[in-house]
Scaffold this motif. Structure first.
Motif, PDB file in Angstrom:
ATOM      1  N   ILE A  96       0.679  -1.091  -0.153  1.00  0.00           N
ATOM      2  CA  ILE A  96       0.251  -0.034  -0.166  1.00  0.00           C
ATOM      3  C   ILE A  96       0.888   1.337  -0.070  1.00  0.00           C
ATOM      4  O   ILE A  96       0.647   2.231  -0.787  1.00  0.00           O
ATOM      5  N   MET A  97       1.891   1.306   0.869  1.00  0.00           N
ATOM      6  CA  MET A  97       2.893   2.410   0.821  1.00  0.00           C
ATOM      7  C   MET A  97       3.612   2.528  -0.370  1.00  0.00           C
ATOM      8  O   MET A  97       3.758   3.762  -0.674  1.00  0.00           O
ATOM      9  N   SER A  98       4.022   1.459  -1.090  1.00  0.00           N
ATOM     10  CA  SER A  98       4.475   1.633  -2.167  1.00  0.00           C
ATOM     11  C   SER A  98       3.976   2.134  -3.207  1.00  0.00           C
ATOM     12  O   SER A  98       4.196   3.030  -4.205  1.00  0.00           O
ATOM     13  N   ALA A 113       8.284  13.253  -2.218  1.00  0.00           N
ATOM     14  CA  ALA A 113       7.100  12.080  -2.113  1.00  0.00           C
ATOM     15  C   ALA A 113       8.023  11.249  -0.983  1.00  0.00           C
ATOM     16  O   ALA A 113       7.102  10.918  -0.037  1.00  0.00           O
ATOM     17  N   LEU A 114       9.131  11.060  -1.010  1.00  0.00           N
ATOM     18  CA  LEU A 114       9.713  10.140  -0.058  1.00  0.00           C
ATOM     19  C   LEU A 114       9.779  10.912   1.407  1.00  0.00           C
ATOM     20  O   LEU A 114       9.386  10.302   2.379  1.00  0.00           O
ATOM     21  N   VAL A 115       9.978  11.987   1.333  1.00  0.00           N
ATOM     22  CA  VAL A 115      10.269  12.935   2.550  1.00  0.00           C
ATOM     23  C   VAL A 115       8.852  12.902   3.204  1.00  0.00           C
ATOM     24  O   VAL A 115       8.744  12.666   4.710  1.00  0.00           O
ATOM     25  N   MET A 116       7.847  13.169   2.578  1.00  0.00           N
ATOM     26  CA  MET A 116       6.389  13.231   3.151  1.00  0.00           C
ATOM     27  C   MET A 116       5.918  12.011   3.786  1.00  0.00           C
ATOM     28  O   MET A 116       5.639  11.756   4.717  1.00  0.00           O
ATOM     29  N   LEU A 117       6.227  10.578   3.009  1.00  0.00           N
ATOM     30  CA  LEU A 117       5.736   9.350   3.535  1.00  0.00           C
ATOM     31  C   LEU A 117       6.919   8.685   4.407  1.00  0.00           C
ATOM     32  O   LEU A 117       6.403   7.848   5.268  1.00  0.00           O
ATOM     33  N   MET A 118       8.165   8.995   4.627  1.00  0.00           N
ATOM     34  CA  MET A 118       9.085   8.268   5.135  1.00  0.00           C
ATOM     35  C   MET A 118       8.701   8.523   6.788  1.00  0.00           C
ATOM     36  O   MET A 118       8.662   7.530   7.389  1.00  0.00           O
ATOM     37  N   PRO A 138      12.080  -0.431   0.571  1.00  0.00           N
ATOM     38  CA  PRO A 138      11.125  -0.799  -0.481  1.00  0.00           C
ATOM     39  C   PRO A 138      10.191   0.451  -1.021  1.00  0.00           C
ATOM     40  O   PRO A 138       9.821   0.839  -2.029  1.00  0.00           O
ATOM     41  N   LEU A 139      10.061   1.445   0.264  1.00  0.00           N
ATOM     42  CA  LEU A 139       9.234   2.679   0.038  1.00  0.00           C
ATOM     43  C   LEU A 139      10.094   3.459  -0.764  1.00  0.00           C
ATOM     44  O   LEU A 139       9.562   4.420  -1.989  1.00  0.00           O
TER      45      LEU A 139
END
Length: 590
Positions: A96-98, A113-118, A138-139
Motif C-alpha cells: 500500500i505504501m509503495s 514524495a519520499l520525505v512526506m511518506l518516510m 521498499p518505499l
C-alpha cells in the motif's frame, strides 16, 4: 580524434572521477569543469552560462517549489489516514505504501514524495514494533519507480524531453513516459512487496523522526474553532486519536479557567481549549486531525492563511521571558507569534500555557510565520535549537493546492501554455495565497542540483557538437554489429544504469542521451526508444546509497550499510531491464 574531442573526453573523465570520489561537492566539480572547458577553448565564453536559462533547469526548480507547496498543504494526509495501520501485515503495508509513494512521485518530485511518506512509515514501524529497515527501502525504491511515470516525476525525464525538443523539434509530453513507466512501476512494486523486502537485512535501529535530541514533552493548548468536528464530543472520545498521534490529553480550559482533573466526561464546546502533552510534531498533527486551532488564531489573522513554523527554543537566565508570561509580554499582539507549548524537564503544570511564568531552562514552542518567529526569538532572548523547527501544515488549503496543480498540468497537456509557464503560474498562485512563503520559494529549490545541471548542459552540447558522442556511438555499434537492435538498446540501458548507480542521474542523462541519439542514427532507426531507454535506466539507481538522493535519505533512519542496497537493488535492476526493453519497443516501435 580532434583536439576538442581529446580535451572534452579527458575533462569529462576527471569530472566522473571526482563525482564518484564524492569528497568535493558535485556542483563545485561541475562549475570548475565548465571554467576549464572555457579556458581550453572548447566552449565559447558567450555560451558558458546558457544552461542557467535552459528550460529543463527552470522546470526542475519549479517542480521542487510545487512539491514544497504540496507538503505545506498536507496533501499526503488526505491519503495517509486511509493507508496507515499498525496492525496490517508487513507485505500489505509495503504494498500500500509503495503504491501511494509511486502515485505521489508521478505528480510531484520523487524526493518530496519520499520525505512526506518516510515519517509515516517510521511511525507505523514503531507502533508495529518491527525494524523500519524492512519497509523503508521498499518505499524509497517505489518512489523512484513512480517518478518515471510522468515528465515531472524525476529530473532525467525532464532532461530527456528537452533534449528531444532540441534534437527533433518536439519534446516528449507530460504522459509520453506513462506507458513504460507504469509497467516498470507495477512490476517493480510487485517485486519489492512480495520478495524484495525479504532480502533486506533486519536492522534493529530506532529511527529518528524529529532529527535531533529529545528535549522532553511539551504541554500545549489547542483552541476548539468554529465548525470543528470535535464539538459535541466528550474529551474521552478523542483519546483514541490522541493515542494514534502519541498525544496525552491533560484537560480542558473553559472560560479562561482550567477545569478540574482530566475532564474526560466533559462535552467539548466552541471556544474551549484542550490541554495536550506530546512532542511538537505530534501536537501539530493532532491539532490538524482533531480540527483544532492554535491559540490566538481567532484574534490574529496573521496566524491564519500563512505558512507557519514551529520553533523550539531554550530560555537562558538573562532572557526577557524569564519570570514573565506570554500574555504579560503581549507576545501575540507585539510580535504576531503565539506561545504554543512549554517543556519543563518533564514536569506537568496546571497553569494555562500563556499565563505560565517562564523559568530559566524551559524549552518554549513558538508558532508563527518564520520571519516573525525568528524576530520574536531574538527579542525574547531565547535560543532556537538547531534542526528543531517544524513547518505547520495548512490542511485547509489541501484541495486548493491540488486543484491549482491539476489546472496547470491540464493547460500544459492541452498545449495552451508550455509546461514551464504553467508551473510558474501555479507557483505564483501558491505564493499569492501563502501556501509557500517568499523565503520557502527559494529554500525549496535544491540549488546544487540546479548548478550541476546548468554547468553540465554546455559541456554536453560541446561534446555533441565536437562529434564526441557520435564517436562513442560508432564504437558501441561497431562492437555490437552482430546483435539485434533490442540487444543494443539493452546494452545502452545497462551502461547508463551502472553509471547512474555511482553518478548523479542528471549528469548521467546529459551524457547518455546524445549517445543514444547517435546510436539510433547509426542504426537508422527511430531515436525515441533509445531516449526512453536512457530515461528509464538513468532513473533506476538501486545498487548504492549514492545513486539516487532517496537512497541517501533513508540510509540513516533505516540504519542501512552501503552493502545492503544491492541485495534488493540488483535483482530489481535486472527485472527493470527485462521488463522495460520489450515495453519500450512495444510502445515506441523502431
Amino acid at each position: 580524434m580532434t583536439y576538442e574531442q581529446i580535451y572534452l573526453f579527458t575533462l569529462l573523465g576527471f569530472v566522473f572521477a571526482f563525482l564518484v570520489w564524492g569528497r568535493i561537492r558535485y556542483d563545485l566539480v561541475a562549475l570548475v569543469a565548465l571554467v576549464v572547458a572555457v579556458a581550453g577553448g572548447v566552449i565559447e565564453p558567450e555560451h558558458a552560462f546558457v544552461g542557467f536559462g535552459h528550460e529543463a533547469v527552470i522546470i526542475i526548480a519549479l517542480v521542487l517549489i510545487v512539491s514544497r507547496a504540496m507538503m505545506n498543504a498536507g496533501a499526503v494526509e488526505l491519503v495517509a489516514r486511509f493507508v496507515l495501520s499498525a496492525g496490517r501485515r508487513l507485505s500489505a503495508h509495503i504494498g500500500i505504501m509503495s503504491v501511494v509513494g509511486a502515485g505521489l512521485s508521478a505528480v510531484i518530485n520523487n524526493v518530496a514524495a519520499l520525505v512526506m511518506l518516510m515519517t509515516l512509515d517510521i511511525e507505523a514501524a514503531e507502533k508495529a514494533k518491527r525494524p523500519v529497515s524492512q519497509s523503508l527501502m521498499p518505499l524509497s525504491f517505489a518512489t523512484i519507480l513512480g517518478g518515471m511515470i510522468t515528465l515531472i516525476g524525476t529530473p532525467p525525464n525532464i532532461v530527456i524531453a528537452q533534449f528531444r525538443e532540441r534534437a527533433l523539434g518536439e519534446p516528449f509530453s507530460m504522459f509520453d513516459f506513462s506507458p513504460v513507466g507504469i509497467v516498470c512501476a507495477l512490476v517493480g512494486i510487485a517485486f519489492v512487496t512480495t520478495v524484495g523486502w525479504r532480502l533486506i537485512p533486519q536492522v534493529e535501529h530506532r529511527a529518528s523522526v524529529g532529527g535531533g535530541g529529545d528535549t522532553g514533552l511539551f504541554v500545549a493548548e489547542a483552541a476548539v474553532k468554529e465548525k470543528s468536528g470535535s464539538i459535541g464530543k466528550l474529551v474521552s472520545d478523542l483519546y483514541p486519536l490522541g493515542e494514534e498521534h502519541d498525544i496525552t490529553i491533560l484537560g480542558l480550559v473553559r472560560g479562561g479557567k482550567r477545569l478540574p482533573g482530566f475532564s474526560a466526561g466533559e462535552e467539548i464546546r466552541k471556544g474551549d481549549h484542550l490541554v495536550l502533552e506530546g512532542d511538537p510534531k505530534s501536537i501539530e498533527a493532532f491539532i490538524g486531525a482533531a480540527e483544532l486551532d492554535a491559540p490566538g488564531s481567532e484574534k490574529n489573522e496573521g496566524l491564519r492563511g500563512r505558512s507557519l513554523t514551529l520553533v523550539e527554543a531554550i530560555v537562558p537566565d538573562n532572557a526577557r521571558m524569564v519570570g514573565r508570561t506570554a500574555i504579560g509580554l503581549r507576545l501575540l499582539y507585539r510580535r504576531g507569534v503565539t506561545l504554543l507549548g512549554v517543556s519543563r524537564q518533564g514536569k506537568r503544570f496546571r497553569e494555562r500555557v500563556r499565563k505560565l511564568p517562564i523559568k530559566p531552562g524551559d524549552v518554549v514552542l513558538l508558532l508563527g510565520p518564520e520571519s516573525r518567529v525568528n524576530d520574536a526569538a531574538e527579542w525574547l532572548g531565547v535560543l532556537p535549537l538547531a534542526e528543531k523547527s517544524h513547518t505547520v501544515i495548512q490542511r485547509g488549503k489541501a484541495f486548493f493546492t491540488i486543484g491549482v496543480f491539476a489546472v496547470a498540468v491540464f493547460l500544459s497537456v492541452m498545449g495552451f501554455v508550455p509546461l514551464a509557464i504553467a508551473l510558474a503560474g501555479a507557483v505564483a498562485v501558491y505564493a499569492l495565497f501563502n501556501v509557500v512563503g517568499p523565503r520557502e520559494v527559494y529554500e525549496s529549490v535544491e540549488w546544487p542540483v540546479i548548478v550541476l545541471l546548468a554547468c553540465l548542459i554546455p559541456l554536453g552540447l560541446a561534446l555533441e557538437e565536437s562529434g564526441g558522442t557520435a564517436l562513442i556511438a560508432e564504437a558501441i555499434v561497431a562492437q555490437t554489429t552482430a546483435l539485434p537492435v533490442w540487444a543494443i538498446l539493452a546494452i545502452l540501458m545497462v551502461v547508463t544504469m551502472t553509471l547512474s548507480d555511482f553518478l548523479n542521474n542528471v549528469a548521467t542523462t546529459l551524457i547518455a542521451a546524445p549517445i543514444g541519439m547517435s546510436i539510433a542514427g547509426a542504426l537508422d532507426v527511430s531515436p525515441d526508444p533509445f531516449l526512453m531507454g536512457v530515461a528509464v535506466a538513468a532513473s533506476c539507481a538501486f545498487l548504492t546509497p549514492v545513486g539516487h538522493k532517496n537512497n541517501t535519505i533513508i540510509m540513516g533512519p533505516g540504519g542501512y550499510r552501503f552493502g545492503d542496497y544491492w541485495r534488493m537493488g540488483l535483482p530489481l535492476e535486472i527485472i527493470i531491464i527485462v521488463v522495460s526493453v520489450p515495453s519500450i519497443l512495444f510502445f515506441w516501435p523502431l
